[in-house]
Scaffold this motif. Structure first.
Motif, PDB file in Angstrom:
ATOM      1  N   PHE A 208       0.821  -1.209   0.000  1.00  0.00           N
ATOM      2  CA  PHE A 208       0.000   0.000   0.000  1.00  0.00           C
ATOM      3  C   PHE A 208       0.857   1.262   0.000  1.00  0.00           C
ATOM      4  CE2 PHE A 208       0.190  -2.036   4.177  1.00  0.00           C
ATOM      5  CZ  PHE A 208       0.804  -1.071   4.963  1.00  0.00           C
ATOM      6  N   GLN A 209       0.205   2.384  -0.281  1.00  0.00           N
ATOM      7  CA  GLN A 209       0.897   3.653  -0.499  1.00  0.00           C
ATOM      8  C   GLN A 209       1.458   4.240   0.803  1.00  0.00           C
ATOM      9  OE1 GLN A 209      -1.777   6.323  -2.477  1.00  0.00           O
ATOM     10  NE2 GLN A 209      -2.063   4.989  -4.229  1.00  0.00           N
ATOM     11  N   THR A 484       5.513   6.843  28.274  1.00  0.00           N
ATOM     12  CA  THR A 484       5.040   7.890  27.364  1.00  0.00           C
ATOM     13  C   THR A 484       5.826   7.815  26.070  1.00  0.00           C
ATOM     14  OG1 THR A 484       4.425   9.354  29.189  1.00  0.00           O
ATOM     15  CG2 THR A 484       4.753  10.366  27.036  1.00  0.00           C
ATOM     16  N   ASN A 485       5.110   7.921  24.962  1.00  0.00           N
ATOM     17  CA  ASN A 485       5.737   7.855  23.642  1.00  0.00           C
ATOM     18  C   ASN A 485       5.287   9.062  22.837  1.00  0.00           C
ATOM     19  OD1 ASN A 485       7.104   7.001  21.388  1.00  0.00           O
ATOM     20  ND2 ASN A 485       6.292   4.929  21.431  1.00  0.00           N
ATOM     21  N   ASN A 486       6.227   9.878  22.387  1.00  0.00           N
ATOM     22  CA  ASN A 486       5.947  10.995  21.493  1.00  0.00           C
ATOM     23  C   ASN A 486       6.366  10.602  20.084  1.00  0.00           C
ATOM     24  OD1 ASN A 486       5.254  13.654  23.169  1.00  0.00           O
ATOM     25  ND2 ASN A 486       6.749  12.456  24.335  1.00  0.00           N
ATOM     26  N   ARG A 487       5.460  10.797  19.132  1.00  0.00           N
ATOM     27  CA  ARG A 487       5.742  10.423  17.743  1.00  0.00           C
ATOM     28  C   ARG A 487       5.495  11.610  16.826  1.00  0.00           C
ATOM     29  NH1 ARG A 487       5.759   4.708  17.347  1.00  0.00           N
ATOM     30  NH2 ARG A 487       4.766   3.683  19.135  1.00  0.00           N
ATOM     31  N   LEU A 488       6.356  11.753  15.826  1.00  0.00           N
ATOM     32  CA  LEU A 488       6.169  12.731  14.762  1.00  0.00           C
ATOM     33  C   LEU A 488       6.358  12.007  13.430  1.00  0.00           C
ATOM     34  CD1 LEU A 488       5.643  15.719  14.091  1.00  0.00           C
ATOM     35  CD2 LEU A 488       8.130  16.039  14.029  1.00  0.00           C
ATOM     36  N   MET A 489       5.309  12.023  12.608  1.00  0.00           N
ATOM     37  CA  MET A 489       5.311  11.288  11.343  1.00  0.00           C
ATOM     38  C   MET A 489       4.971  12.234  10.204  1.00  0.00           C
ATOM     39  SD  MET A 489       3.076   8.167  12.896  1.00  0.00           S
ATOM     40  CE  MET A 489       2.430   9.241  14.192  1.00  0.00           C
ATOM     41  N   GLY A 490       5.460  11.923   9.030  1.00  0.00           N
ATOM     42  CA  GLY A 490       5.130  12.708   7.853  1.00  0.00           C
ATOM     43  C   GLY A 490       5.264  11.874   6.594  1.00  0.00           C
ATOM     44  N   PHE A 491       4.557  12.287   5.551  1.00  0.00           N
ATOM     45  CA  PHE A 491       4.669  11.578   4.280  1.00  0.00           C
ATOM     46  C   PHE A 491       4.479  12.562   3.133  1.00  0.00           C
ATOM     47  CE2 PHE A 491       0.076  11.698   4.557  1.00  0.00           C
ATOM     48  CZ  PHE A 491      -0.340  11.817   3.243  1.00  0.00           C
ATOM     49  N   MET A 492       4.953  12.158   1.975  1.00  0.00           N
ATOM     50  CA  MET A 492       4.697  12.869   0.724  1.00  0.00           C
ATOM     51  C   MET A 492       4.704  11.839  -0.390  1.00  0.00           C
ATOM     52  SD  MET A 492       6.564  16.155  -1.049  1.00  0.00           S
ATOM     53  CE  MET A 492       5.725  17.292   0.044  1.00  0.00           C
ATOM     54  N   LEU A 507       1.610   5.738 -12.203  1.00  0.00           N
ATOM     55  CA  LEU A 507       2.832   5.718 -11.405  1.00  0.00           C
ATOM     56  C   LEU A 507       2.571   6.355 -10.049  1.00  0.00           C
ATOM     57  CD1 LEU A 507       5.237   7.099 -14.177  1.00  0.00           C
ATOM     58  CD2 LEU A 507       4.890   4.693 -13.583  1.00  0.00           C
ATOM     59  N   ASN A 508       3.198   5.801  -9.022  1.00  0.00           N
ATOM     60  CA  ASN A 508       3.108   6.377  -7.683  1.00  0.00           C
ATOM     61  C   ASN A 508       4.434   6.165  -6.971  1.00  0.00           C
ATOM     62  OD1 ASN A 508       2.620   5.604  -4.561  1.00  0.00           O
ATOM     63  ND2 ASN A 508       1.233   7.243  -5.155  1.00  0.00           N
ATOM     64  N   ALA A 509       4.914   7.207  -6.308  1.00  0.00           N
ATOM     65  CA  ALA A 509       6.126   7.117  -5.501  1.00  0.00           C
ATOM     66  C   ALA A 509       5.914   7.950  -4.247  1.00  0.00           C
ATOM     67  CB  ALA A 509       7.347   7.616  -6.269  1.00  0.00           C
ATOM     68  N   GLY A 510       6.330   7.418  -3.122  1.00  0.00           N
ATOM     69  CA  GLY A 510       6.121   8.142  -1.874  1.00  0.00           C
ATOM     70  C   GLY A 510       7.168   7.774  -0.849  1.00  0.00           C
ATOM     71  N   ILE A 511       7.213   8.570   0.205  1.00  0.00           N
ATOM     72  CA  ILE A 511       8.173   8.336   1.280  1.00  0.00           C
ATOM     73  C   ILE A 511       7.542   8.758   2.594  1.00  0.00           C
ATOM     74  CG2 ILE A 511       9.265  10.607   1.063  1.00  0.00           C
ATOM     75  CD1 ILE A 511      11.953   9.161   1.681  1.00  0.00           C
ATOM     76  N   ARG A 512       7.832   7.990   3.640  1.00  0.00           N
ATOM     77  CA  ARG A 512       7.362   8.289   4.991  1.00  0.00           C
ATOM     78  C   ARG A 512       8.556   8.447   5.918  1.00  0.00           C
ATOM     79  NH1 ARG A 512       2.163   7.896   6.402  1.00  0.00           N
ATOM     80  NH2 ARG A 512       2.826   7.904   8.582  1.00  0.00           N
ATOM     81  N   PRO A 533      10.617   4.393   2.005  1.00  0.00           N
ATOM     82  CA  PRO A 533      10.261   4.708   0.618  1.00  0.00           C
ATOM     83  C   PRO A 533       9.375   3.610   0.010  1.00  0.00           C
ATOM     84  CG  PRO A 533      12.479   3.843   0.705  1.00  0.00           C
ATOM     85  CD  PRO A 533      11.995   3.886   2.122  1.00  0.00           C
ATOM     86  N   ARG A 534       8.408   4.006  -0.837  1.00  0.00           N
ATOM     87  CA  ARG A 534       7.486   3.038  -1.449  1.00  0.00           C
ATOM     88  C   ARG A 534       7.162   3.474  -2.872  1.00  0.00           C
ATOM     89  NH1 ARG A 534       3.316   2.818   3.758  1.00  0.00           N
ATOM     90  NH2 ARG A 534       4.978   2.571   5.310  1.00  0.00           N
ATOM     91  N   MET A 535       6.768   2.509  -3.706  1.00  0.00           N
ATOM     92  CA  MET A 535       6.411   2.818  -5.086  1.00  0.00           C
ATOM     93  C   MET A 535       5.366   1.842  -5.603  1.00  0.00           C
ATOM     94  SD  MET A 535       7.735   0.101  -6.987  1.00  0.00           S
ATOM     95  CE  MET A 535       7.885   0.803  -8.612  1.00  0.00           C
TER      96      MET A 535
END
Length: 806
Positions: A208-209, A484-492, A507-512, A533-535
């Motif tokens: 999955f993406q 306690t767990n602090n998380r910071l996540m991002g994707f594009m 086509l699809n390319a992404g990174i988290r 990274p994913r594609m």
């Protein structure tokens, strides 16, 4: 010069007069207030199309009567006549009605996008009608290839060699969590997802993406309905009941959808081989609210309150096993009881802002809290006797062979807070999506449990005073954790449709990215960061045959959740790393017609290589981790599903899956993982009586080869590699629709107020197969033999049900 100046002023004035314009913009919706893509908005023989969010914008002449036509192949046309002043900006959000006439083959763009992404879309009506001991979305998922479960009392599932903690679940883009202390299916109650409220269901079994999240195995993405008129329904059965109600304001801006459910598993639990006093209360209430402030901005709220109370007092159990020539009966007498409580609350708010035709922004916040208690204090005496087959299967005499005492007093409080921003930009054939999310998790966990097992050499065992047995515990754990767990996540991610010759390519390319910091009482603080990274690539050749090929892959990393950091002694290791899976999926879809009806064959081959693996054991549905990244593993397999109209007007499918997954712990060699489900066959079939089409038949069957898991608790898996028997089950349902919308009469009779009224009955496990979920191991002192006593699941059960919709 004067004539030239006058001419220029006259020209500018005329041009200004004729160039006066106004703007009409908005979002086109269907009956469920869901956006419609590719609606043609035509004015003066020129027009635009709505984007994937249903948004459109047209420029029209001012101070003139103009007519807009909204058309779509699946919906009835809407015509708008209006006259606007110069510079006026009008908002118009039409709701299109579905075409009444039968439409042939319709290609919906959003569905095509899901197909190329490897997403399986499931009809909610199938979920609401197919029988199952735990009916709902998960019940249908278990009929798909690659999705496995050997426990009909549980809504949890494993996908392609992963475990229950490796699956993402979303409802309207809000991440959903399960209770943490549950150790058996009969304790679970209900899934979070309320079947009555569902609008759309998407599922991906892998590849999955990047936008979905940081889990290793699968994504379940559910969307709730947005009512466009008053609606509701009630369903009751011997297993419980549910009711829901949907409303909308006069101007269609504010809608509500609420549901309540109650479930009692006594009918199922009483079919097992243990006689009990069983008094469960599983209930929840949900509400989904939407408010459309304007054509550009809308708010969504989802709230849930769940109460699961589990009171269980076993009395006796009699289990027969062995061979036909040498059958054995084991009787267990119990003292004590179990009292569990799982209370969860969840609230989430989402704002969606449509900046323009190409860009939309989302702002999401949620808060989840669970308060869980697990208490049991149970002593058992094991007696064994040989069955006299000549005397009709009677046991002449039971002889005491063992005793067992189990105690636990566990409490857990957890709070999870999320805040997130997501963005979407689309222009022509290119799409860009992005997001950033902050999560704060706090777990307060008190663990105290132990178990003693003894082989007795006397005929008398005092079950009323297990504290006086003076037996060393087989295992014991005691821990108090505040983590306690602090998380910071991002994707594009980036997506694009292109043409390669006459072939269409997607086509699809992404990174988290995922950063987390663990801290707490009596543990060292630790921070880590991972990138994934994913594609995806899909190609639809310009062939006469309708085929689609997909290739997806990437690095999937799963940073540890609280349970993954807690080892078998109950202590937390903050240095546990993210488990990594290098994943590749090759898929193929073939759509064709058979008997002049549509069919589709979906095939996928996959391979995963995993390192930094956190080994675990699986007992019923409870997972115990080693909290150490001391293993590597792999999984590969093939999945096939053939679905279509085997009976005209109905959807059915047949599934087949092959899987092999093994792990190497501490370089001791490869052994099967706890979810090594080698073969899987499943059928989901719908039919009706041609002469009485309102009588409908539903079949839901599955065959899974046996899982590893027959070994004694806490045994070294390298010493014991026993498998449970194959899992075989068939559930059947018959439904009679007393009234549906097609049968409404013109007179104002009472039945015109209802959309549907139905009654039916179900037979669960129609062949009464004895499936086992684990083994209980006892030693016979007299024969110096160790016996594996199977813990059987539910037998054949009859259920009746009735319901109505309006």
């Amino acid at each position: 010069m004067k004539p030239n100046i006058l001419f220029l002023l006259f020209f500018l004035t005329v041009n200004l007069f004729y160039s006066q314009t106004a703007t009409i913009r908005g979002i086109v919706l269907d009956n469920s207030n869901m956006p419609i893509e590719n609606v043609s908005v035509i004015v003066s023989e020129k027009g635009v199309k709505t984007n994937s969010n249903g948004f459109y914008k047209v420029i029209v002449p001012a101070n003139k009567d103009v007519t807009l036509h909204f058309t779509h192949i699946s919906f009835e046309e809407i015509v708008l006549s209006v006259q606007l002043e110069n510079g006026e900006d009008m908002e118009f959000n039409p709701i299109m009605e579905t075409q009444i006439k039968q439409i042939g083959e319709v290609v919906v763009s959003s569905k095509n996008k899901k197909t190329v992404e490897g997403i399986q879309n499931i009809d909610p009506e199938i979920v609401r009608t197919i029988p199952g001991a735990n009916a709902g979305v998960e019940n249908i998922l278990k009929s798909l290839p690659g999705v496995n479960s050997n426990n009909e009392l549980s809504t949890q599932y494993a996908v392609r060699g992963g475990n229950y903690d490796e699956n993402l679940v979303y409802v309207n883009e809000f991440e959903i969590y399960r209770p943490f202390l549950v150790r058996s299916g009969q304790q679970e109650g209900m899934s979070f997802i309320n079947t009555d409220l569902i609008q759309d269901i998407d599922f991906s079994a892998g590849g999955f993406q990047a936008k979905y999240g940081d889990k290793l195995s699968s994504v379940l993405d559910v969307t709730y309905r947005t009512p466009s008129e008053l609606m509701g329904g009630v369903d009751i059965s011997l297993l419980g009941g549910s009711a829901y109600l949907g409303t909308t304001s006069k101007n269609k801006r504010f809608t509500t959808l609420s549901g309540v459910r109650y479930r009692n598993n006594s009918l199922l639990v009483n079919s097992k081989d243990t006689e009990t006093n069983y008094n469960p209360i599983f209930a929840d209430a949900q509400t989904f609210l939407t408010y459309r402030l304007s054509g550009k901005f809308q708010l969504h709220f989802l709230g849930n309150l769940s109460l699961n109370e589990y009171d269980y007092q076993p009395e006796t159990r009699q289990t027969t096993f062995g061979t036909i020539d040498d059958p054995v009966s084991v009787r267990v007498d119990y003292r004590g009881n179990e009292e569990d409580s799982y209370k969860t609350t969840f609230g989430a708010l989402k704002g969606v802002y449509q900046v323009n035709q190409n860009t939309s922004l989302k702002f999401i916040g949620s808060l989840y809290h669970t308060k869980e208690k697990e208490y049991y204090n149970i002593a058992g005496r094991y007696s064994m006797g040989e069955i006299d087959t000549v005397m009709g299967g009677l046991v002449e005499e039971y002889q005491n062979i063992g005793r067992q005492y189990e105690y636990a007093n566990n409490k857990l409080n957890a709070t999870i807070f999320n805040i997130q921003h997501k963005g979407f930009y689309e222009k022509e054939n290119t799409t860009i999506e992005w997001g950033i999310k902050y999560t704060l998790e706090n777990f307060k966990d008190h663990l105290k449990e132990y178990e003693t097992v003894d082989t007795v050499t006397v005929d008398t065992v005092d079950l009323n005073s297990p504290y006086n047995w003076n037996i060393p515990p087989l295992h014991a754990l005691k821990a108090d954790n505040n983590v306690t767990n602090n998380r910071l996540m991002g994707f594009m991610q980036w997506s694009r449709y292109v043409f390669l010759g006459e072939n269409k390519v997607w086509l699809n390319a992404g990174i988290r990215g995922h950063f987390w910091n663990v801290s707490g009482d009596s543990i060292d603080s630790n921070s880590q960061f991972v990138v994934s990274p994913r594609m995806q690539v899909a190609i639809k050749p310009n062939w006469k045959k309708d085929m689609l090929f997909r290739l997806a892959g990437g690095l999937y990393q799963q940073p540890p959740f609280y349970r993954e950091m807690r080892d078998s002694t109950g202590h937390v290791n903050p240095f546990v790393k993210a488990q990594k899976s290098y994943h590749i999926v090759l898929g193929h879809d073939y759509s064709f017609k058979l008997w002049d009806r549509p069919f589709k064959l979906t095939s996928e081959a996959y391979y995963k290589y995993l390192n930094d693996v956190n080994p675990y054991t699986l007992e019923n549905v409870r997972i115990r981790y080693e909290a150490a990244n001391n293993a590597v593993a792999y999984a590969y397999g093939l999945d096939f599903r053939l679905n279509g109209e085997f009976v005209p007007g109905t959807q059915s499918w047949f599934s087949f899956g092959y899987l092999k997954t093994e792990e190497n712990i501490d370089n001791r060699g490869y052994i099967p993982r706890p979810t090594d489900q080698r073969l899987k066959f499943a059928v989901l079939f719908q039919d009706y009586i041609p002469s009485i089409p309102n009588v409908k038949l539903y079949l839901n069957g599955v065959y899974n080869t046996g899982l590893p898991g027959g070994s004694p608790d806490y045994a070294d898996p390298y010493d014991y590699q026993l498998r449970l028997p194959d899992y075989k089950r068939m559930d059947v349902g018959i439904n009679y629709i007393l009234l549906d919308r097609k049968q409404k009469v013109k007179n104002s009779n009472w039945n015109n107020k209802f959309e549907e009224i139905h009654v039916g009955f179900e037979i669960f496990n129609i062949f009464d197969v004895q499936n086992s979920i684990t083994n209980t191991w006892v030693d016979d002192y007299y024969t110096n033999t160790q016996y594996a006593i199977p813990n059987y699941m539910t037998g054949r059960i009859f259920n009746i049900k009735a319901g109505l919709k309006f």
